[in-house]
Scaffold this motif. Structure first.
Motif, PDB file in Angstrom:
ATOM      1  N   MET A   1      -0.239   9.136  -5.130  1.00  0.00           N
ATOM      2  CA  MET A   1       0.790   8.079  -4.656  1.00  0.00           C
ATOM      3  C   MET A   1      -0.125   7.106  -4.091  1.00  0.00           C
ATOM      4  SD  MET A   1       3.917   8.211  -2.030  1.00  0.00           S
ATOM      5  CE  MET A   1       2.799   8.143  -0.415  1.00  0.00           C
ATOM      6  N   THR A   2      -0.183   5.726  -4.775  1.00  0.00           N
ATOM      7  CA  THR A   2      -0.763   4.735  -4.375  1.00  0.00           C
ATOM      8  C   THR A   2       0.006   4.086  -3.236  1.00  0.00           C
ATOM      9  OG1 THR A   2       0.225   3.213  -5.705  1.00  0.00           O
ATOM     10  CG2 THR A   2      -1.590   4.568  -6.527  1.00  0.00           C
ATOM     11  N   SER A   5       3.260   2.309  -4.463  1.00  0.00           N
ATOM     12  CA  SER A   5       4.258   3.080  -5.004  1.00  0.00           C
ATOM     13  C   SER A   5       5.457   3.102  -3.800  1.00  0.00           C
ATOM     14  CB  SER A   5       4.038   4.406  -5.146  1.00  0.00           C
ATOM     15  OG  SER A   5       3.490   5.188  -4.095  1.00  0.00           O
ATOM     16  N   ARG A  38       5.010  -1.963   0.202  1.00  0.00           N
ATOM     17  CA  ARG A  38       5.511  -1.128  -0.732  1.00  0.00           C
ATOM     18  C   ARG A  38       7.192  -1.241  -0.609  1.00  0.00           C
ATOM     19  NH1 ARG A  38       4.077   4.939   1.455  1.00  0.00           N
ATOM     20  NH2 ARG A  38       5.200   5.508  -0.483  1.00  0.00           N
TER      21      ARG A  38
END
Lengths: 429, 429
Positions: A1-2, A5, A38
């Motif tokens: 998971m960046t 995201s 995000r």
């Protein structure tokens, strides 16, 4: 998971707070994404019936929250069902077992099962946010855990139940009696059909146990919270409080000293010079005493869809940005139970209202009892005379230990001419 | 650097706040390490002279803070020197250039150079904490940036300067005049020899600019803050405020609407029903209006060694645990300047105190001017008669736009029988 995201959110419970949270996530989506770096993406929601009036387009709906908790792909489960056990506890356990994080507004569940859940989160790598469980939109959990992290806290106290504060404020504004105002609050939807949870202090006790754990780095201990509610507060007491320069408030008070820790819920006379005296209606406020910061007071709306949603989303923002840590500020293994302060040692000033038959010698009897118990009178209010009728006599006494006061109260109650006795603590600054 | 390695701290400036911070890091070392999961280690300190009374064993001492900033091995530089430029700005720039983090209590520097510094931090990977720059120990920066992150904030206002609040509180309690109380405050060390920075509102303006930037996601704009201080508040005004049910407080008020943004510092009449009315002496308080949370109020000690150290250490704890983010809640590139609200459009109720020669027809003249400017009178206080002497006449007027009010004031001042005019805003709830 960046980091860019989305944070995938599943909400269990679409009642008042759940609806408010869905609206907030929808209305402020752009703002939240900018602040978190995000998107905060609501991916699933569970409720017995899907509400038609919520912006749930593209959100997977579950009629079974347990099913959602178990099978859905989310990063954080938001538990807004309520109740210490049952479905709420099940879905939270399931999420944590899966290594997911949890955000909850559920003070009963945290107060009763917080340590077990914190342990589970530590073991599985999730985090638990419960800002919404105390003080509605007031960022009190964050303040205690982070903002005052440099302090040893000796006291945390507050007005933690909006229903009680509304009733007490309305009693004062209108001069009406408790039962009357409660009935109206129920009719208006401000109090539950079964109001016991609020007015007997249980809700305040849950919140106080949570604050005490955070403030004093000790495990949750809901069973040790001594609890008195506001059923016995009469319009007469409210009027005398006014006359004496106080407001009656239901307080949760947790303090720690060399003697040990005390957590108590009780209605108290609060001096007008004290910030809590001016907290009215649905507002909550929490006073904290830290050894470096001194006294801080945080006030705001203690309940309601939108304020509570604000707190839920603050926790989601912390999760989205990685501002996380141990549930109660320290790993569970490091929390240390503190000895309880000895019963009866608590010192306080008191307000005493007697209903007495207006006969010669009554006052001498009462004064004699107080003297025998070494309780020192500060002032007395007795108006006019109504021979052989029952009249109120109001006294305040200087700070004394609780054991002495209760001893004196027992003896005064035993006097033949005393038909009733009301005892209310006077909170010192 | 593993998580359990110490956070290496270098402090520039060992005055009041620097000393308090050294004490806190020393006294609570064990507590802080437990909460952060790693020690907070003071490795270096800089001051012109090394104070003998601080626990600085094992701490490398620098007589030159710039030298320390440049050469020392630290993770975070704590800047407690003060001043918008000079050494303070130099050492902060140096630390950020080196990719280190900075914690500061310096509101002047943040208000004037915060954007440049935030950009530098973003470019080099450091973080900036400035909780201590506003409201002393009150966790207001954290609350705005994190606790209320789900809200669009429309208003943030507060009592932000303890010196002014102490002077105004003492004036009220003692009935004495401004100059007298100021002189005493100076003698007691509560006010500076040159008090202008506090009493003319500059300090409040710095803090307000910081709060406005965080609240409205806009770049710092200290130059747009309109600023009036408390020099002109007389004992007479304080007395009339009391009579009318107000307290006079120096407020910083930032609000945003469709019209644009307004940031202003001014003394105002605050209604007793408003929480800020009861904030006295050295306390600060900040009111925030968010679209979901509604109104929150945070109160606490606004200055002093220990409260400010509490805020400094809160920032250090955030750095130690990785609870970090963009300086002003959003990357600098995303902050958006807002148009200024048009001058004169601000709406407020007002208190007007005239000193008039007690001659026939004066009042008709004043009333005529107000009517001509469409300003509607609410109440008027004029006591007794002292023919041909100068007497006070006090009026309050209903909410009106500032342009109308100032127009009326100009005309009233021009009346031959009016020798003086005091105009004070009445803050609405």
């Amino acid at each position: 998971m960046t980091k860019a995201s989305p944070l995938k959110i599943a909400i269990a419970g679409l009642g008042t707070v759940g609806g408010g949270t869905v609206h907030l996530l929808h209305d402020q989506a752009e703002l939240l994404a900018a602040r978190a770096g995000r998107p905060l993406a609501l991916v699933a929601a569970a409720a017995l019936v899907k509400p038609a009036d919520l912006p749930l387009d593209g959100v997977t709906f579950f009629a079974d929250a347990r099913d959602m908790a178990k099978t859905c792909d989310y990063d954080v489960l938001v538990e807004l069902i309520g109740g210490a056990k049952g479905i709420a506890l099940d879905v939270v356990r399931t999420a944590l077992e899966r290594g997911k994080s949890v955000v909850t507004a559920n003070k009963a569940m945290i107060a009763h099962n917080g340590i077990e859940l914190a342990r589970l989160a530590e073991a599985k790598g999730g985090n638990i946010g419960f800002e919404a469980s105390v003080g509605g939109g007031i960022p009190i959990i964050k303040s205690l855990r982070e903002g005052l992290a440099g302090n040893r806290v000796s006291k945390v106290m507050g007005i933690l139940n909006g229903t009680c504060n509304y009733i007490l404020t309305t009693m004062r504004d209108s001069g009406r009696d408790f039962a009357d105002v409660l009935a109206e609050a129920q009719a208006l939807g401000y109090a539950e059909a079964d109001p016991s949870f609020d007015i007997d202090g249980t809700d305040t006790a849950h919140k106080l146990a949570i604050l005490a754990s955070l403030a004093f780095a000790m495990p949750l201990d809901i069973d040790s919270v001594a609890c008195e509610g506001i059923r016995n507060i009469s319009a007469l007491d409210i009027r005398y409080a006014d006359e004496l320069g106080y407001r009656i408030k239901l307080l949760g008070v947790a303090s720690v000293s060399d003697q040990g820790v005390e957590t108590r819920v009780y209605p108290a006379m609060v001096p007008l010079a004290f910030p809590l005296a001016h907290v009215s209606g649905p507002f909550n406020a929490i006073v904290t005493e830290g050894d470096f910061v001194g006294r801080t007071v945080l006030e705001g709306r203690g309940a309601g869809a939108r304020p509570t949603a604000s707190a839920v989303v603050a926790d989601l923002m912390d999760l989205a940005t990685g501002r996380v840590g141990p549930t109660f500020g320290l790993p569970v293994g490091v929390l240390k139970a503190l000895p309880a302060a000895p019963a009866g040692a608590h010192r306080s000033a008191y307000y005493i209202r007697l209903m007495v038959r207006d006969e010669p010698g009554v006052f001498a009897d009462v004064a004699g009892v107080l003297k025998a118990h070494k309780v020192s009178m500060e002032q007395i209010i007795q108006r006019g005379r109504s021979p052989s009728e029952v009249v109120p006599v109001v006294m305040t006494v200087h700070e004394t230990d609780e054991a002495s006061m209760l001893g004196a109260v027992k003896s005064i109650r035993a006097l033949a001419s005393v038909t009733d006795l009301q005892l209310i603590r006077i909170e010192s600054l």
